[in-house]
Design a protein around this motif. Structure first.
Motif, short mmCIF file in Angstrom:
data_model
loop_
_atom_site.label_atom_id
_atom_site.label_comp_id
_atom_site.label_asym_id
_atom_site.label_seq_id
_atom_site.Cartn_x
_atom_site.Cartn_y
_atom_site.Cartn_z
N PRO A 450 12.27 25.89 -18.61
CA PRO A 450 11.43 25.51 -19.98
C PRO A 450 12.25 25.87 -21.03
O PRO A 450 13.57 26.37 -20.80
CB PRO A 450 10.54 26.76 -19.90
CG PRO A 450 11.14 27.97 -19.11
CD PRO A 450 11.65 26.92 -17.88
N LEU A 451 12.14 25.26 -22.32
CA LEU A 451 12.94 25.40 -23.40
C LEU A 451 12.97 27.20 -23.81
O LEU A 451 11.80 27.71 -23.86
CB LEU A 451 12.32 24.97 -24.69
CG LEU A 451 13.01 24.89 -26.17
CD1 LEU A 451 14.45 24.24 -25.87
CD2 LEU A 451 12.20 24.29 -27.17
N ALA A 471 9.28 33.10 -17.95
CA ALA A 471 9.13 32.13 -17.26
C ALA A 471 10.37 31.36 -16.70
O ALA A 471 10.54 30.70 -16.05
CB ALA A 471 8.11 31.21 -18.01
N ALA A 472 11.29 31.45 -18.04
CA ALA A 472 12.74 30.88 -17.88
C ALA A 472 13.51 31.29 -16.98
O ALA A 472 14.13 30.61 -16.08
CB ALA A 472 13.21 30.65 -19.47
N LEU A 662 15.77 19.55 -14.46
CA LEU A 662 14.94 19.12 -15.87
C LEU A 662 14.82 20.16 -16.63
O LEU A 662 13.99 21.33 -16.29
CB LEU A 662 13.57 18.59 -15.21
CG LEU A 662 12.93 17.92 -16.18
CD1 LEU A 662 13.58 16.69 -16.92
CD2 LEU A 662 11.66 17.54 -15.85
N ALA A 663 15.79 20.35 -18.04
CA ALA A 663 15.88 21.37 -18.72
C ALA A 663 15.26 21.23 -20.01
O ALA A 663 14.66 20.14 -20.78
CB ALA A 663 17.24 21.60 -18.85
N GLN A 664 15.03 22.28 -20.69
CA GLN A 664 14.48 22.38 -22.18
C GLN A 664 12.97 21.75 -22.28
O GLN A 664 12.50 20.97 -23.09
CB GLN A 664 15.42 21.60 -23.08
CG GLN A 664 17.01 22.34 -23.10
CD GLN A 664 17.66 21.86 -24.31
OE1 GLN A 664 17.03 21.28 -25.58
NE2 GLN A 664 18.74 21.59 -24.25
N ILE A 665 12.26 22.12 -21.30
CA ILE A 665 10.91 21.64 -21.31
C ILE A 665 10.11 22.28 -22.22
O ILE A 665 10.02 23.52 -22.56
CB ILE A 665 10.36 21.77 -19.90
CG1 ILE A 665 11.17 21.14 -18.64
CG2 ILE A 665 8.77 21.37 -19.79
CD1 ILE A 665 10.62 21.49 -17.25
N ASP A 666 9.35 21.53 -22.86
CA ASP A 666 8.45 22.23 -23.85
C ASP A 666 6.85 22.56 -23.21
O ASP A 666 6.32 21.45 -23.01
CB ASP A 666 8.24 21.13 -25.04
CG ASP A 666 7.36 21.63 -26.30
OD1 ASP A 666 6.50 22.82 -25.99
OD2 ASP A 666 7.64 21.19 -27.35
N GLY A 677 0.09 23.96 -16.65
CA GLY A 677 -0.78 25.05 -17.52
C GLY A 677 -0.09 25.49 -18.42
O GLY A 677 0.66 24.86 -19.10
N LYS A 678 -0.11 26.54 -18.75
CA LYS A 678 0.23 27.33 -20.03
C LYS A 678 1.85 27.35 -19.84
O LYS A 678 2.45 27.20 -21.30
CB LYS A 678 -0.19 28.82 -20.12
CG LYS A 678 0.24 29.59 -21.05
CD LYS A 678 -0.26 30.93 -21.25
CE LYS A 678 0.39 31.75 -22.36
NZ LYS A 678 0.04 33.24 -22.55
N TYR A 679 2.37 27.41 -18.89
CA TYR A 679 3.95 27.46 -18.96
C TYR A 679 4.51 26.08 -18.38
O TYR A 679 5.61 26.04 -18.16
CB TYR A 679 4.58 28.59 -18.26
CG TYR A 679 4.20 29.98 -18.73
CD1 TYR A 679 4.78 30.04 -20.03
CD2 TYR A 679 2.86 30.48 -18.73
CE1 TYR A 679 4.31 31.34 -20.59
CE2 TYR A 679 2.51 31.89 -18.94
CZ TYR A 679 3.26 32.23 -20.11
OH TYR A 679 3.17 33.42 -20.70
N GLY A 680 3.79 24.98 -18.18
CA GLY A 680 4.32 23.81 -17.45
C GLY A 680 4.21 24.08 -16.22
O GLY A 680 4.18 25.15 -15.45
N ARG A 681 4.78 23.11 -15.44
CA ARG A 681 4.65 22.82 -14.02
C ARG A 681 6.50 23.13 -13.76
O ARG A 681 7.07 21.96 -13.66
CB ARG A 681 4.54 21.49 -13.47
CG ARG A 681 4.15 21.53 -12.10
CD ARG A 681 3.62 20.06 -11.52
NE ARG A 681 2.27 19.97 -12.02
CZ ARG A 681 1.39 19.24 -11.68
NH1 ARG A 681 2.00 18.06 -10.99
NH2 ARG A 681 0.07 18.99 -11.96
N TYR A 682 6.86 24.29 -13.64
CA TYR A 682 8.05 24.42 -13.08
C TYR A 682 8.23 24.71 -11.80
O TYR A 682 9.22 25.15 -11.12
CB TYR A 682 8.55 25.98 -13.70
CG TYR A 682 8.26 25.86 -15.36
CD1 TYR A 682 8.60 24.95 -15.95
CD2 TYR A 682 7.68 27.01 -15.95
CE1 TYR A 682 8.53 24.87 -17.22
CE2 TYR A 682 7.32 26.89 -17.26
CZ TYR A 682 7.88 25.98 -17.96
OH TYR A 682 7.56 26.01 -19.43
#
Length: 695
Positions: A450-451, A471-472, A662-666, A677-682
């Motif tokens: 994530p970003l 999360a990051a 896949l970086a800097q996911i918003d 969900g809240k933090y994206g699909r990591y």
């Protein structure tokens, strides 16, 4: 799947829904903007328009004042005539009468040339040096503007027309509707009156002509009767009977004559006394023959011959008489036939002249009757229509319909926003999920990062250091696990991190991966492979002036003096430094290879942050010394073309890419797109990990 393999064209409705959901803000902004603009326009700019309607009925059942068909028939009311009447009401001729009656040429609402021109109009007028329009042109323009404001509708299944007129003034709208309806009805009467007057004038001229023709025909009959000795039809019939009787008498006489001629010929040709006696058939001659046979004295054969000659002479006289009679009868027949033929021709000629005179008289009497009817109708003409209800002064404007305009503008704005969002989506070439990236390149996505928010690179480093349970960092731990397990038999020790272009997050990923490896008790060295930019110096400004990689490879510094150690995170670093030496040549040198081999003995893991692949060839050269190559792709930014070109560059040197990041996911946008969900699909189920993350 090979890089750049074409995807099967298909429409994913759920994806479109997610795209629209993610772009709700621009859609809402466009809808609100147009709603505000339209509301301001209808409230402060738009001129209210009022509509008034007069109702006219086509009357097809008209009582006749006199019992005869009118010279100008009324309307029957079929669909063609109804449509025709609609066009008559909307005709320029009728509109011009209304314009002239109400002097609309002097009204600026309909004569636009009387309005004060705006700024643009003044500028155009100055450029064109336009002259004011002529009176004729103003009249035409006013009529056109009035017709634009007129609407005529025929009510379904009826003979009723609604004549509606719009105007900025409600009283004017009512006046225009009533005037147009009245003018239409008056126009019908005028048309009928003009038609009747023209018909009467034509009939009068025709009657005069027919009267002269009748008089001439009667004069011909009279003159013919005077010039010929005509008999009556009864007398002509008697003459024909006489001619028939005469023909019968002539026939009988001719037969009698022919018989007499035959008897005379027989008498003259016979020489035998006995046969003569039989042919003569004369009593005296028969008596003489008996006396001669008895031998009486005084009777001789000469007496018998003399008597026969008398009989022949008498026969000759009969033939002559009969011939004279037949000739006389023939002459009488010819004379009577000629008389009958002449009388018949004269009779036929008289009948023809009489019939012509009678026909002229009938035609004259018919047109004379029509002339009298037409003259009688001139004062009783009625219109085919009547006003069913006059227009009512409108209380409320019909346009603009504020609520409808605002609603339609809002919908239009939403559609524009939807179009913009979908257009942006269709034009995008970035990647929003690991599945998209893997389908495009056919490789493995080892991490989804994530970003990391931060005002600068120092703040990003502090975030990674101070929030190990974020999360990051959890996503980077997943990346660490994937990298270490990429080769179970020989886990990678030297890891290269690169990307297509600058700013895609490879340095942050390298730093986070190094910190994670330190966290499991490993000695880790992070090398600034991008010696041209010295990005690590922005994360660790305290080491920025320290001798770096170039000094080490050139022999100006030793490994001990070059390697820096940050005690706060337990990480060793070799900084980059600017140099005139070509970086590609530097990394192809034996010194570099020797350095890598030496570092393998001193550190558990070595991470090399290299320049972008599409900018310089350094990454491909350094990759030959690495055990694993991580390729960073910026979420929803790195284009497919850039990625394909960068991967192709690695393929040209037979250097495989171990995995992609896949970086800097918003997170919020990724969630909006439906990818997590809240933090994206990591990870497969990372959307459930919010309870495990500490931000």
């Amino acid at each position: 799947m090979p890089v750049g393999a074409p995807q099967e064209d298909q429409v994913n409705l759920m994806e479109l829904v997610q795209v629209l959901r993610a772009g709700w803000k621009p859609i809402a902004a466009a809808a609100v903007a147009l709603a505000v603009i339209s509301a301001a326009y209808v409230s402060f700019v738009a001129v209210p328009i009022y509509t008034a309607s007069a109702v006219v009925m086509l009357d097809t059942r008209k009582p006749q004042a006199v019992d005869f068909a009118g010279m100008v028939n009324g309307l029957t009311g079929d669909s063609a005539e109804l449509n025709t009447e609609v066009e008559v009401i909307r005709s320029r001729g009728l509109a011009q009468k209304v314009v002239e009656k109400l002097d609309l040429v002097s009204d600026p609402e309909f004569n636009t040339s009387l309005r004060e021109p705006g700024l643009i109009g003044k500028m155009l007028g100055a450029l064109r040096d336009a002259q004011p329009p002529s009176a004729e042109r103003q009249l035409e323009s006013t009529v056109s503007n009035l017709l634009t404001a007129v609407t005529v509708k025929n009510q379904p299944s009826s003979y009723v027309f609604a004549i509606s007129v719009t105007s900025e003034d409600p009283q004017k709208a009512k006046l225009l509707a009533d005037t147009l309806a009245d003018t239409y009805i008056v126009n019908q009467i005028e048309m009928k009156f003009d038609a009747t007057e023209q018909a009467t004038e034509w009939l009068a001229n025709r009657v005069s002509t027919l009267k002269l023709e009748l008089e001439a025909a009667e004069e011909k009959v009279k003159a013919f009767n005077t010039q010929t000795s005509l008999v009556s039809a009864e007398t002509l019939t008697l003459l024909e009977a006489q001619l028939k009787d005469l023909r019968e008498r002539l026939g009988a006489t001719e037969r009698e004559r022919d018989a007499a001629v035959d008897r005379l010929a027989q008498l003259e040709a016979q020489t035998d006394p006995v046969e003569r006696l039989k042919l003569a058939n004369d009593a005296q001659m028969s008596d003489l023959a008996r006396r001669l046979d008895r031998g009486e004295a005084g009777v001789t054969a000469e007496d018998l011959a003399a008597r026969y000659d008398q009989v022949v002479a008498r026969a000759r006289l009969d033939v002559a008489r009969l011939k004279d009679q037949a000739a006389a009868l023939e002459r009488s027949r010819q004379a009577l036939s000629a008389q009958i033929s002449s009388q018949g021709d004269d009779q036929i000629k008289l009948q023809q002249l009489t019939r012509e005179a009678e026909a002229s008289r009938a035609l004259y009497e018919y047109f004379l009757s029509r002339l009298k009817e037409s003259s009688a109708q001139q004062g009783i003409q009625q219109a085919d229509s009547r006003v069913l209800s006059a227009a009512v002064r409108p209380q409320f404007p019909t346009a603009p319909r504020k609520k409808l305009v605002v609603v339609m503008a809002t919908l239009l704005g939403a559609l524009i926003g939807v179009g913009a969002v979908l257009g942006r989506h269709m034009m995008r070439s970035g990647f929003r999920s690991a599945r998209e990236l893997e389908d495009e390149i056919g490789g493995v996505v080892m991490g989804q990062i994530p970003l990391v928010e931060g005002a600068d690179r120092g703040a990003i480093l502090a975030y990674l250091r101070d929030k190990p349970a974020s999360a990051a960092m959890e996503a980077i731990r997943n990346l660490r696990t994937s990298v270490l397990l990429s080769n179970v038999d020989k886990p990678p020790q030297v890891i290269l991190s690169t990307s297509s272009l600058p700013g895609e997050g490879k340095t942050t990923n390298s730093l986070g991966l190094a910190m994670n490896l330190v966290g499991i008790g490993k000695s880790v060295l992070l090398i600034e492979g991008d010696i041209r930019r010295n990005t690590l110096g922005q994360y660790f400004p305290q080491f920025e002036k320290r001798p770096g990689l170039v000094s080490l490879l050139s022999g100006r510094a030793t490994l001990e003096t070059v390697v820096a150690h940050d005690d706060s995170i337990g990480l060793s670093l070799i900084m980059g430094e600017r140099s005139a030496v070509n970086a590609a040549d530097l990394f192809m040198s034996d010194a570099w290879k020797s350095l890598v081999e030496e570092l393998r003995t001193r550190f558990n893991y070595i991470i090399i942050d290299t320049p972008p692949v599409l900018v310089v060839p350094d990454a491909r050269i350094i990759a030959s010394s690495a055990d694993a190559v991580l390729f960073t792709v910026k979420w929803d930014d790195t284009s497919r073309g850039q990625l394909q070109e960068a991967v192709s560059m690695f393929e040209t040197v037979n250097q495989p890419i171990t995995g992609f990041v896949l970086a800097q996911i918003d997170p919020e946008r990724m969630k909006a797109y439906g990818y997590g969900g809240k933090y994206g699909r990591y990870g497969a189920y990372a959307s459930y990990g919010s309870k495990y993350y500490v931000e």
